[in-house]
Design a protein around this motif. Structure first.
Motif, PDB file in Angstrom:
ATOM      1  N   ASN A   1     -10.994  -0.744   6.432  1.00  0.00           N
ATOM      2  CA  ASN A   1     -10.871  -0.424   5.013  1.00  0.00           C
ATOM      3  C   ASN A   1     -12.010  -1.096   4.240  1.00  0.00           C
ATOM      4  O   ASN A   1     -12.004  -2.311   4.038  1.00  0.00           O
ATOM      5  CB  ASN A   1      -9.514  -0.897   4.491  1.00  0.00           C
ATOM      6  CG  ASN A   1      -9.204  -0.413   3.108  1.00  0.00           C
ATOM      7  OD1 ASN A   1     -10.102  -0.174   2.309  1.00  0.00           O
ATOM      8  ND2 ASN A   1      -7.924  -0.283   2.810  1.00  0.00           N
ATOM      9  N   LYS A   2     -12.957  -0.302   3.769  1.00  0.00           N
ATOM     10  CA  LYS A   2     -14.135  -0.838   3.077  1.00  0.00           C
ATOM     11  C   LYS A   2     -13.798  -1.526   1.753  1.00  0.00           C
ATOM     12  O   LYS A   2     -14.576  -2.335   1.264  1.00  0.00           O
ATOM     13  CB  LYS A   2     -15.146   0.275   2.820  1.00  0.00           C
ATOM     14  CG  LYS A   2     -15.786   0.796   4.071  1.00  0.00           C
ATOM     15  CD  LYS A   2     -16.804   1.866   3.751  1.00  0.00           C
ATOM     16  CE  LYS A   2     -17.384   2.415   5.037  1.00  0.00           C
ATOM     17  NZ  LYS A   2     -18.385   3.447   4.779  1.00  0.00           N
ATOM     18  N   SER A   3     -12.650  -1.229   1.193  1.00  0.00           N
ATOM     19  CA  SER A   3     -12.314  -1.833  -0.099  1.00  0.00           C
ATOM     20  C   SER A   3     -12.167  -3.349   0.004  1.00  0.00           C
ATOM     21  O   SER A   3     -12.441  -4.059  -0.967  1.00  0.00           O
ATOM     22  CB  SER A   3     -11.034  -1.218  -0.678  1.00  0.00           C
ATOM     23  OG  SER A   3      -9.912  -1.580   0.094  1.00  0.00           O
ATOM     24  N   TYR A   4     -11.758  -3.856   1.176  1.00  0.00           N
ATOM     25  CA  TYR A   4     -11.666  -5.312   1.343  1.00  0.00           C
ATOM     26  C   TYR A   4     -13.052  -5.950   1.225  1.00  0.00           C
ATOM     27  O   TYR A   4     -13.225  -6.959   0.558  1.00  0.00           O
ATOM     28  CB  TYR A   4     -11.031  -5.681   2.685  1.00  0.00           C
ATOM     29  CG  TYR A   4      -9.553  -5.415   2.754  1.00  0.00           C
ATOM     30  CD1 TYR A   4      -8.649  -6.241   2.098  1.00  0.00           C
ATOM     31  CD2 TYR A   4      -9.044  -4.353   3.483  1.00  0.00           C
ATOM     32  CE1 TYR A   4      -7.292  -6.013   2.150  1.00  0.00           C
ATOM     33  CE2 TYR A   4      -7.687  -4.108   3.551  1.00  0.00           C
ATOM     34  CZ  TYR A   4      -6.814  -4.942   2.885  1.00  0.00           C
ATOM     35  OH  TYR A   4      -5.464  -4.708   2.945  1.00  0.00           O
ATOM     36  N   ARG A   5     -14.030  -5.358   1.876  1.00  0.00           N
ATOM     37  CA  ARG A   5     -15.401  -5.880   1.815  1.00  0.00           C
ATOM     38  C   ARG A   5     -15.940  -5.803   0.391  1.00  0.00           C
ATOM     39  O   ARG A   5     -16.571  -6.730  -0.101  1.00  0.00           O
ATOM     40  CB  ARG A   5     -16.326  -5.121   2.755  1.00  0.00           C
ATOM     41  CG  ARG A   5     -17.776  -5.613   2.687  1.00  0.00           C
ATOM     42  CD  ARG A   5     -18.709  -4.774   3.537  1.00  0.00           C
ATOM     43  NE  ARG A   5     -18.429  -4.925   4.944  1.00  0.00           N
ATOM     44  CZ  ARG A   5     -19.036  -5.819   5.740  1.00  0.00           C
ATOM     45  NH1 ARG A   5     -19.946  -6.611   5.247  1.00  0.00           N
ATOM     46  NH2 ARG A   5     -18.732  -5.905   7.008  1.00  0.00           N
ATOM     47  N   GLN A   6     -15.678  -4.696  -0.274  1.00  0.00           N
ATOM     48  CA  GLN A   6     -16.158  -4.526  -1.642  1.00  0.00           C
ATOM     49  C   GLN A   6     -15.543  -5.580  -2.568  1.00  0.00           C
ATOM     50  O   GLN A   6     -16.238  -6.183  -3.386  1.00  0.00           O
ATOM     51  CB  GLN A   6     -15.844  -3.113  -2.135  1.00  0.00           C
ATOM     52  CG  GLN A   6     -16.660  -2.057  -1.421  1.00  0.00           C
ATOM     53  CD  GLN A   6     -16.133  -0.643  -1.641  1.00  0.00           C
ATOM     54  OE1 GLN A   6     -14.978  -0.446  -2.001  1.00  0.00           O
ATOM     55  NE2 GLN A   6     -16.986   0.339  -1.403  1.00  0.00           N
ATOM     56  N   SER A   7     -14.257  -5.810  -2.423  1.00  0.00           N
ATOM     57  CA  SER A   7     -13.595  -6.814  -3.261  1.00  0.00           C
ATOM     58  C   SER A   7     -14.091  -8.216  -2.947  1.00  0.00           C
ATOM     59  O   SER A   7     -14.289  -9.032  -3.851  1.00  0.00           O
ATOM     60  CB  SER A   7     -12.078  -6.739  -3.071  1.00  0.00           C
ATOM     61  OG  SER A   7     -11.585  -5.500  -3.530  1.00  0.00           O
TER      62      SER A   7
ATOM     63  N   ALA B   1      -4.365  -7.540  11.285  1.00  0.00           N
ATOM     64  CA  ALA B   1      -5.052  -7.863  10.032  1.00  0.00           C
ATOM     65  C   ALA B   1      -6.553  -7.601  10.154  1.00  0.00           C
ATOM     66  O   ALA B   1      -7.168  -7.007   9.264  1.00  0.00           O
ATOM     67  CB  ALA B   1      -4.792  -9.317   9.649  1.00  0.00           C
ATOM     68  N   ILE B   2      -7.135  -8.019  11.250  1.00  0.00           N
ATOM     69  CA  ILE B   2      -8.574  -7.809  11.464  1.00  0.00           C
ATOM     70  C   ILE B   2      -8.894  -6.320  11.523  1.00  0.00           C
ATOM     71  O   ILE B   2      -9.856  -5.854  10.898  1.00  0.00           O
ATOM     72  CB  ILE B   2      -9.054  -8.524  12.746  1.00  0.00           C
ATOM     73  CG1 ILE B   2      -9.007 -10.038  12.546  1.00  0.00           C
ATOM     74  CG2 ILE B   2     -10.462  -8.071  13.140  1.00  0.00           C
ATOM     75  CD1 ILE B   2      -9.226 -10.838  13.806  1.00  0.00           C
ATOM     76  N   GLU B   3      -8.084  -5.562  12.242  1.00  0.00           N
ATOM     77  CA  GLU B   3      -8.327  -4.123  12.340  1.00  0.00           C
ATOM     78  C   GLU B   3      -8.218  -3.454  10.972  1.00  0.00           C
ATOM     79  O   GLU B   3      -9.022  -2.578  10.635  1.00  0.00           O
ATOM     80  CB  GLU B   3      -7.360  -3.501  13.343  1.00  0.00           C
ATOM     81  CG  GLU B   3      -7.687  -3.881  14.774  1.00  0.00           C
ATOM     82  CD  GLU B   3      -6.639  -3.434  15.777  1.00  0.00           C
ATOM     83  OE1 GLU B   3      -5.562  -2.933  15.367  1.00  0.00           O
ATOM     84  OE2 GLU B   3      -6.896  -3.591  16.988  1.00  0.00           O
ATOM     85  N   THR B   4      -7.252  -3.883  10.175  1.00  0.00           N
ATOM     86  CA  THR B   4      -7.091  -3.334   8.829  1.00  0.00           C
ATOM     87  C   THR B   4      -8.286  -3.682   7.954  1.00  0.00           C
ATOM     88  O   THR B   4      -8.816  -2.830   7.235  1.00  0.00           O
ATOM     89  CB  THR B   4      -5.798  -3.856   8.182  1.00  0.00           C
ATOM     90  OG1 THR B   4      -4.679  -3.452   8.991  1.00  0.00           O
ATOM     91  CG2 THR B   4      -5.619  -3.331   6.772  1.00  0.00           C
TER      92      THR B   4
ATOM     93  N   ASP C   1      -4.278 -10.717  -3.849  1.00  0.00           N
ATOM     94  CA  ASP C   1      -4.149 -10.040  -5.140  1.00  0.00           C
ATOM     95  C   ASP C   1      -5.463  -9.412  -5.595  1.00  0.00           C
ATOM     96  O   ASP C   1      -5.465  -8.385  -6.275  1.00  0.00           O
ATOM     97  CB  ASP C   1      -3.632 -10.994  -6.216  1.00  0.00           C
ATOM     98  CG  ASP C   1      -2.176 -11.384  -6.008  1.00  0.00           C
ATOM     99  OD1 ASP C   1      -1.485 -10.746  -5.173  1.00  0.00           O
ATOM    100  OD2 ASP C   1      -1.721 -12.336  -6.666  1.00  0.00           O
ATOM    101  N   ALA C   2      -6.579 -10.019  -5.200  1.00  0.00           N
ATOM    102  CA  ALA C   2      -7.892  -9.488  -5.556  1.00  0.00           C
ATOM    103  C   ALA C   2      -8.314  -8.348  -4.626  1.00  0.00           C
ATOM    104  O   ALA C   2      -9.342  -7.719  -4.852  1.00  0.00           O
ATOM    105  CB  ALA C   2      -8.937 -10.604  -5.510  1.00  0.00           C
ATOM    106  N   GLY C   3      -7.527  -8.100  -3.594  1.00  0.00           N
ATOM    107  CA  GLY C   3      -7.853  -7.035  -2.655  1.00  0.00           C
ATOM    108  C   GLY C   3      -8.954  -7.393  -1.682  1.00  0.00           C
ATOM    109  O   GLY C   3      -9.577  -6.525  -1.081  1.00  0.00           O
ATOM    110  N   ALA C   4      -9.186  -8.696  -1.514  1.00  0.00           N
ATOM    111  CA  ALA C   4     -10.297  -9.144  -0.685  1.00  0.00           C
ATOM    112  C   ALA C   4      -9.868  -9.647   0.690  1.00  0.00           C
ATOM    113  O   ALA C   4     -10.708 -10.066   1.483  1.00  0.00           O
ATOM    114  CB  ALA C   4     -11.065 -10.251  -1.404  1.00  0.00           C
ATOM    115  N   GLY C   5      -8.588  -9.615   0.986  1.00  0.00           N
ATOM    116  CA  GLY C   5      -8.146 -10.111   2.278  1.00  0.00           C
ATOM    117  C   GLY C   5      -6.669  -9.904   2.494  1.00  0.00           C
ATOM    118  O   GLY C   5      -5.961  -9.367   1.642  1.00  0.00           O
ATOM    119  N   ILE C   6      -6.230 -10.330   3.652  1.00  0.00           N
ATOM    120  CA  ILE C   6      -4.830 -10.230   4.047  1.00  0.00           C
ATOM    121  C   ILE C   6      -4.361 -11.633   4.402  1.00  0.00           C
ATOM    122  O   ILE C   6      -4.956 -12.286   5.260  1.00  0.00           O
ATOM    123  CB  ILE C   6      -4.667  -9.300   5.266  1.00  0.00           C
ATOM    124  CG1 ILE C   6      -5.138  -7.887   4.913  1.00  0.00           C
ATOM    125  CG2 ILE C   6      -3.227  -9.298   5.753  1.00  0.00           C
ATOM    126  CD1 ILE C   6      -5.217  -6.950   6.095  1.00  0.00           C
TER     127      ILE C   6
END
Length: 71
Positions: free
Chosen positions: A39-45, A32-35, A12-17
């Motif tokens: 996608n830099k937004s996961y790292r940012q979150s 999941a790892i490839e996604t 929900d926080a956009g930090a993972g799958i």
């Protein structure tokens, strides 16, 4: 149950799958790892969450709670 809830919060926080153990085969994990890496937004979150944990002073907060405890 707590692992599932934590997984949902991270998603929900956009930090993972989240991957449930009964559905976490090799192809799902790879996807999941490839996604996550693409996608830099996961790292940012995740960085936002990590920063919040670093700022949280659990010892201080626990002391505040104890000070409010009725005698």
């Amino acid at each position: 149950m707590d692992q599932y809830l934590t997984m949902r919060y991270v998603e929900d926080a956009g930090a993972g799958i989240g991957l449930r153990s009964d559905r976490a085969g090799e192809s799902a994990i790879r996807a999941a790892i490839e996604t996550l890496l693409a996608n830099k937004s996961y790292r940012q979150s995740a960085t936002v969450i990590a920063d919040a944990f670093r700022r949280y002073n659990a010892v201080e907060r626990f002391g505040e709670l104890l000070a409010k405890w009725p005698d």
